[in-house]
Design a protein around this motif. Sequence first.
Motif, short mmCIF file in Angstrom:
data_model
loop_
_atom_site.label_atom_id
_atom_site.label_comp_id
_atom_site.label_asym_id
_atom_site.label_seq_id
_atom_site.Cartn_x
_atom_site.Cartn_y
_atom_site.Cartn_z
N ALA A 178 0.83 -1.21 0.00
CA ALA A 178 0.00 0.00 0.00
C ALA A 178 0.86 1.26 0.00
O ALA A 178 0.50 2.25 -0.64
CB ALA A 178 -0.93 0.02 1.21
N TYR A 185 5.70 6.33 -8.79
CA TYR A 185 4.42 6.14 -8.11
C TYR A 185 3.46 5.48 -9.09
O TYR A 185 3.31 5.92 -10.22
CB TYR A 185 3.87 7.51 -7.72
N ASP A 187 -0.49 4.67 -9.48
CA ASP A 187 -1.74 5.06 -8.81
C ASP A 187 -2.59 3.82 -8.53
O ASP A 187 -2.32 2.73 -9.05
CB ASP A 187 -2.50 6.07 -9.67
N TYR A 188 -3.61 3.98 -7.68
CA TYR A 188 -4.38 2.86 -7.17
C TYR A 188 -5.68 2.71 -7.95
O TYR A 188 -6.46 3.67 -8.06
CB TYR A 188 -4.71 3.07 -5.69
N ILE A 193 -7.67 -0.32 -3.83
CA ILE A 193 -8.01 0.36 -2.57
C ILE A 193 -8.89 -0.57 -1.72
O ILE A 193 -8.63 -0.75 -0.51
CB ILE A 193 -8.75 1.69 -2.87
N ASP A 194 -9.88 -1.17 -2.33
CA ASP A 194 -10.76 -2.10 -1.58
C ASP A 194 -9.94 -3.22 -0.94
O ASP A 194 -10.13 -3.56 0.22
CB ASP A 194 -11.81 -2.71 -2.52
N TRP A 197 -7.63 -2.16 2.08
CA TRP A 197 -8.31 -1.85 3.35
C TRP A 197 -9.19 -3.01 3.85
O TRP A 197 -9.81 -2.89 4.90
CB TRP A 197 -9.15 -0.58 3.21
N ALA A 219 -14.40 4.74 7.02
CA ALA A 219 -13.93 6.01 6.44
C ALA A 219 -14.72 7.18 7.00
O ALA A 219 -14.16 8.25 7.29
CB ALA A 219 -14.04 5.96 4.91
N HIS B 83 -3.28 11.37 -0.73
CA HIS B 83 -4.03 10.90 -1.92
C HIS B 83 -4.67 9.53 -1.68
O HIS B 83 -5.87 9.35 -1.91
CB HIS B 83 -3.08 10.85 -3.11
N ARG B 84 -3.85 8.57 -1.21
CA ARG B 84 -4.38 7.21 -1.04
C ARG B 84 -5.52 7.19 -0.03
O ARG B 84 -6.57 6.59 -0.27
CB ARG B 84 -3.24 6.28 -0.60
N PHE B 85 -5.31 7.86 1.10
CA PHE B 85 -6.33 7.87 2.15
C PHE B 85 -7.59 8.57 1.66
O PHE B 85 -8.72 8.13 1.93
CB PHE B 85 -5.77 8.55 3.40
N GLN B 87 -8.61 8.81 -1.43
CA GLN B 87 -9.27 7.97 -2.43
C GLN B 87 -10.14 6.91 -1.74
O GLN B 87 -11.28 6.65 -2.14
CB GLN B 87 -8.24 7.32 -3.35
N TRP B 88 -9.57 6.32 -0.69
CA TRP B 88 -10.35 5.34 0.10
C TRP B 88 -11.62 5.99 0.64
O TRP B 88 -12.71 5.43 0.53
CB TRP B 88 -9.49 4.78 1.24
#
Lengths: 259, 259
Positions: A178, A185, A187-188, A193-194, A197, A219, B83-85, B87-88
Motif C-alpha cells: 500500500a 508512483y 496510482d491505485y 483500494i478495496d 483496506w 472512512a 491521496h491514497r487515504f 481515495q479510500w
Amino acid sequence: MIPTIRDHRSVRNFETGRTIPEELVERLLEAAVRASTVGNMQLYSIVITPAGSPVFGELSPCHFNQPAATGAGLLATFCADVHRFSQWCRQRGAEPGYDNLQWFVNGAIDALLASQNFSLEAEANGLGICYLGTTTYNAADIVRILRLPRGVVPVTTVAVGYPAEPLPGLTDRLPLEAVVHRETYRDYAPEEIDRLWAAREASDETARLLAENDLPNLARIFTERRYTTVDNLHFSQAYLDVLRAQGLFEFELKEPSEK
Amino acid sequence: MIPTIRDHRSVRNFETGRTIPEELVERLLEAAVRASTVGNMQLYSIVITPAGSPVFGELSPCHFNQPAATGAGLLATFCADVHRFSQWCRQRGAEPGYDNLQWFVNGAIDALLASQNFSLEAEANGLGICYLGTTTYNAADIVRILRLPRGVVPVTTVAVGYPAEPLPGLTDRLPLEAVVHRETYRDYAPEEIDRLWAAREASDETARLLAENDLPNLARIFTERRYTTVDNLHFSQAYLDVLRAQGLFEFELKEPSEK
C-alpha cells in the motif's frame, strides 16, 4: 529487524507518579542528537517538561487532556529552531536568511528524526512512548507556555513514561505494498483500494467502532468524527498563523492571486 | 544506547555497482511501516528507485548529482501522501478534507518517522545511508519524474548503499545543552552561544574550510556559501508552489493583508 523497531506500539497508559531517572533522560537525549541533521546545523530544540512541574499542567489542555499526556512521566516537545543558529550567525557578522518555509521544513526534518531516535531509545530502556499529534493543533498555546522565541515552532511531542501493564498489541498496518512504490508512483485502481483496506474494514475493532459511532463505514468515522473538514481548515490556518508569528513564513514573493 | 543509533554517520561514498538484495530492501520497508503514524492513517508513500533504472538517472540532477545520490544502490523518496487515504474515503462516500497545511504536516511527520526507522534498519544490516536535503529544493522535478499525483509531496530522500571503506568518523555535535531546554525554553546569552560553538570553531576542519573559502569565520561559510538568502527564498517559494500545485495548501481563510 531491530527488536525495538519491531516491537513498537504506542503506549497511552502510564504508571502514574513514577519518575524517569535523570540519567535515563540524558541517554534518550544523547540518542536524539545522533540523528542526521540538515547540514549539521541542528535546527531543532527539545523542551523536556517533567510531570509535576507547573508547566506540565499547563501543557495538558494543549493535548486535550488525553491520558497519554496527563499520565506521562515527561513530555518532550520537539521544535523546529532556526533561532539559535541565526543568533550564532549574527554574533559572527553573518546575515542569516532562515526565516522562511524551506527552513521551517529543514527544522521540522531535524526535529522529527531526533524524536524518532529519542523514542526508540526510550523503548529500548523499558519506557513507553506516544506521539501527540495535537502539538500542531494547539501550537500557539504551546509557543506561549514554553516561551518559544521567534524562529522556534513546535512540531511534535513525545509523551514518555513507564507503561502500565498490560501492553497494547501491535497496531495493524496496511499491507506493505500500500505504501511502497517501485521506480515511480503507480496510482491505485478502485479495486486495489478495496483490497488494501479489506482486512481492517472486516476487523472486530472496526465493527466495534461502527456500532459505537452509528455510522455505516470506517472512512466516515475518520471524516465525520475524528478529523472533520471544519477542524482541518481551522487547525491549518492556526498553524500557518503560528509559522507567520514565529517568523518562519517571511518570504512570499508572490501571492496566488498574482499568478 | 542502541548501537545503531550510537554509531550513525552519514555515508556519501558507496561501493559502486553493488546491488542491495530484494529481501533486504523488504526488511527496511517493514521496519519503516512500524513507526508511529498520525491516527494510524499512514499518510505517506515510499518510492524505491534502484540504481541502474532510467528513473534513477533522472533523479540524480534533482540532488545536484552529489556522489551520495549518484553512487547509491537505491534512492528511497519519502513523501507526504493524503491521496491514497482520500481515495479510500471517496470510495466509501466519505468526504475527505485533507488538502491543507495541517495534513501536509501530518504526512510529513509520518514520512519522516518512517524514514528514520528505514535508515536505522539499513545501518543495522551493514548498509550506509545519507539523507538528501535537496529533496525539498527540487521537489517540482521529483514530482514530475516520480509521477506523484495530487496529494503527494516529496519530503526527504534516503540514499542507501554499501559503504566504501573506510567509514567516515562520527559527526561532531553541539554540546547536549545547546538543544535541550528544561520545562520551558531558555534563551541564549551571547557568551553562551560563543561557548556552545567554541569547539567546532576551533577545529582543524573549520580551519581547513576557512582557508578554502577565504572567509573569516564558519558562520559566514553557511550564510555566504552554503545557504544564501537568495537561494533560501527561491527554494521556499518553489516548495510552496509544489504544495499548492499538489493540492496541500488549499485552505487560506485569510491572507496576511486582511489581518
